[in-house]
Design a protein around this motif. Structure first.
Motif, PDB file in Angstrom:
ATOM      1  N   ALA A 581     -30.451 -24.404  54.020  1.00  0.00           N
ATOM      2  CA  ALA A 581     -29.505 -24.316  55.141  1.00  0.00           C
ATOM      3  C   ALA A 581     -28.609 -23.090  54.992  1.00  0.00           C
ATOM      4  O   ALA A 581     -28.353 -22.362  55.969  1.00  0.00           O
ATOM      5  N   LEU A 582     -28.126 -22.847  53.767  1.00  0.00           N
ATOM      6  CA  LEU A 582     -27.239 -21.710  53.528  1.00  0.00           C
ATOM      7  C   LEU A 582     -27.959 -20.387  53.789  1.00  0.00           C
ATOM      8  O   LEU A 582     -27.387 -19.468  54.395  1.00  0.00           O
ATOM      9  N   LYS A 583     -29.210 -20.290  53.355  1.00  0.00           N
ATOM     10  CA  LYS A 583     -29.981 -19.068  53.573  1.00  0.00           C
ATOM     11  C   LYS A 583     -30.113 -18.777  55.076  1.00  0.00           C
ATOM     12  O   LYS A 583     -29.897 -17.643  55.529  1.00  0.00           O
ATOM     13  N   ILE A 584     -30.445 -19.803  55.852  1.00  0.00           N
ATOM     14  CA  ILE A 584     -30.579 -19.624  57.308  1.00  0.00           C
ATOM     15  C   ILE A 584     -29.239 -19.219  57.912  1.00  0.00           C
ATOM     16  O   ILE A 584     -29.144 -18.296  58.732  1.00  0.00           O
ATOM     17  N   ARG A 585     -28.179 -19.882  57.502  1.00  0.00           N
ATOM     18  CA  ARG A 585     -26.877 -19.612  58.096  1.00  0.00           C
ATOM     19  C   ARG A 585     -26.367 -18.219  57.727  1.00  0.00           C
ATOM     20  O   ARG A 585     -25.710 -17.571  58.546  1.00  0.00           O
TER      21      ARG A 585
END
Length: 657
Positions: A581-585
């Protein structure tokens, strides 16, 4: 009649046809309510996201992409431009059908001036005198089938009669009968551009996208063969709208850009007749850019549109001042997207001033525009936490809509429901739960009644208001009622998605997330995980086709799954999904800081909680500090929205030795 003359006379004829429809309309006419998604619902140390509390509907400016007020006319090209004003999750089209019906019927009032078809002239005359049933009797199926066998009858003339029959039936909401009539028109005259256009436009309005696209492509081929650049531009523009509605962004852009090139070429030779067409397609491109978060390109497009409309309004304010107001509205929404609420409000207030000025001269036509713009202003005031002013704007909008609906419930009851829904959202945000429920329940009652007459147009609105009620029940810990409303919402949205997955699968995923949140809150972890995973599969599927629009949904659902794993002490699984999720965000925030950097901070905070609980204190401190820097930066500009996040992360940091 020349194109220039048709363009001059059609707005006046359209108004006549619109009034005829208003006074003889049947019991229900379709419209829609638009929804929005509010910030994440905070749960414990993490955040369970995507509780959809919807609904700040905003006025659609000249629409094509969202279809509030479509005027796609085969020869006279008064098709409306795309709107940038929807606050809904992408893909929920709008279809108050009285406007397209009036526009298509307006087209037919011109034909008798040059047509030798006695039946056609008589049917139009009867319609304009308010005798639609008698007009349909003149164009009965039996009579038209008989004409089809008469050798001396030109095929185009018979097809035109079938098309007029279809439009009259659509005005009476006999959509099955209308579909048959349009089908007969293209069957009898397969080489008729006008017949294919009317057929395609009808099916687009009914959300039969595949049929509409195939019909437009046939019309486009005919227009290219005839060398009619003007018609090619119209079809490309409408195909762009259709692709946009189906979230086929690459195809939409290609169609709009070719249409724009054609229209710029035509306008360079004849600006008087074609400059307005340039503005229409530019506006649609602005909608597309906004939908893809390309706000700089959207602003350039809207500003050029506004410049054109202001230039035209100087010469003819009666015709073009409304276009100025609608473009101002689009710019206002764009400014709101960019968090420039002061400029958004200034532009919206200018639009409202124009609408009030027009309504003072012609309240029957323009008072609805005043109400819509008041509603937009309420949206902005609510976003700025000016709740008293927002309620005043909504109350005035509701008063106007009720007044209009008392005279013509067919046309204006949907607008009453929209405004009630917005009032419900305002009350919900202010924790006035009794008032919120009262507003939502009245809106739902209206929408159910509308959907009983026309499910295609209104069932999605029923689902949205049910979802809002579910959120209200959820917030008040009325879990049984929340289950009931969410499950009905999901059932409706699954039903809609079987017919139109491109448009409705995204809201199926959102509803699944809401149900997952409810399971999570009741500690039904296995059920919550199952629901979140179905939502995640849908979001991934959507993001494969359109990552710009749907990757954020992937990240939200991953974050929810991370919260679930975290609460069950499945730390390895939680870390995996949080990190994805952090990578996408981070990737999203690199291109759009305003919208996505707070999400980065949220996931960093969740990771910090995980690291802290695993005694990985240096890693916890590092991610908490990054999260705090982000929240502090946003709190400087919007303290009411972000100060509590700052305090929460400071507490987490203070707890680390």
């Amino acid at each position: 009649m020349s194109y220039k003359e048709q363009n001059r006379v059609l707005p006046h004829i359209f108004t006549i046809c619109l009034l005829v429809l208003f006074f003889q309309a049947p019991s229900v006419l379709p419209a829609t309510t638009l929804t929005s998604v509010v910030p994440e619902n905070q749960k414990g140390s993490g955040s369970v996201e995507d509780v959809e509390v919807g609904a700040s509907e905003t006025n659609q400016a000249l629409t094509g992409a969202s279809r509030e007020f479509l005027l796609h006319l085969p020869k006279y090209d008064l098709e409306d431009c795309g709107s940038a004003c929807s606050e809904e999750p992408p893909g929920l089209p709008e279809s108050p059908e009285v406007y397209p019906q009036a526009s298509m019927l307006a087209r037919h009032t011109i034909h008798p001036l040059k047509s030798g078809n006695e039946d056609y002239r008589k049917a139009v005359s009867l319609f304009l005198s308010g005798r639609t049933n008698e007009a349909l009797a003149v164009l009965s199926k039996e009579r038209l089938w008989q004409q089809s066998t008469e050798i001396e009858k030109p095929r185009e003339e018979v097809a035109r009669n079938w098309t007029l029959r279809g439009e009259l039936l659509a005005a009476k909401l006999d959509f099955d009968g209308a579909a048959h009539a349009y089908g007969e028109a293209v069957r009898f005259a397969p080489d008729s551009y006008d017949s294919w256009f009317a057929y395609s436009f009808f099916h687009e309005e009914r959300l039969h996208f595949k049929i509409a696209r195939e019909g437009y492509e046939k019309a486009l081929t005919l227009a290219r063969v005839r060398g009619k650049d003007e018609d090619v531009g119209i079809i490309l523009n409408n195909l762009g709208n259709l692709h946009y509605a189906e979230r086929r962004m690459v195809e939409a852009r290609e169609a709009y850009e070719e249409a724009l090139k054609i229209r710029r070429d035509l306008a360079s030779k004849n600006p008087k007749d074609y400059l307005l067409d340039v503005a229409k397609t530019l506006n649609n491109l602005g909608v597309l850019h906004r939908g893809e978060k390309n706000t700089a390109e959207a602003r350039r497009a809207y500003e050029e549109v506004l410049k054109i409309h202001r230039q035209l309004a100087v010469k003819n304010a009666d015709v073009y001042l409304l276009d100025v107001a609608k473009t101002l509205n689009n710019l206002s929404v764009l400014h709101r997207d960019e968090k420039n609420t002061a400029e958004a409000r200034r532009v919206c207030e200018e639009a409202l001033k124009i609408h009030r000025q027009l309504a003072a001269q012609n309240p029957d036509i323009y008072l609805p525009e005043v109400a819509k713009t008041l509603n937009n202003l309420g949206v902005l005031q609510r976003a700025e936490k000016h709740t008293t002013e927002a309620q005043q704007s909504y109350d005035e909008a509701l008063k106007i809509h009720r007044q209009l609906a008392a005279r013509n419930p067919v046309v204006y009851l949907p607008a009453v429901a929209k405004t009630l829904n917005n009032l419900g959202n305002l009350h919900y945000a202010e924790k006035r739960m009794v008032e919120a429920r009262r507003a939502y329940e009245e809106a739902l009652k209206i929408q159910r009644r509308l959907a009983n007459k026309n499910q295609d147009a209104y069932l999605a609105n029923v689902a949205r208001t049910l979802n809002n009620l579910g959120n209200l029940h959820y917030a008040e810990k009325r879990r049984a009622e929340a289950w009931q409303t969410y499950e009905e919402t999901l059932k409706i949205r699954r039903q809609l998605a079987t017919r139109n997955p491109v448009v409705y699968l995204p809201v199926v995923a959102k509803t699944l997330n809401n149900i997952g949140n409810l399971h999570y809150s009741e500690k039904h972890m296995a059920e919550a995980q199952q629901i979140y995973e179905e939502s995640l599969r849908i979001h991934r599927q959507l993001a494969t086709r359109n990552p710009d629009v749907y990757l954020s949904g992937v990240a939200r659902t991953l974050n929810n799954l991370g919260n679930l794993h975290y609460s069950e002490k499945h730390m390895f699984e939680a870390q995996q999904v949080y990190e994805e999720a952090l990578k996408i965000r981070r990737e999203l925030a690199a291109n759009n800081t305003e919208d996505y950097l707070p999400d980065v901070a949220r996931t960093l905070n969740s990771l910090g909680n995980l690291y802290r609980d695993e005694n990985r204190l240096d890693e916890a401190r590092e991610v908490y500090e990054e999260s705090l820097r982000i929240y502090r930066a946003f709190a400087e500009r919007s303290p009411a929205a972000y100060e509590h996040y700052v305090a929460k992360v400071q507490d987490h940091l203070a707890g680390i030795p």
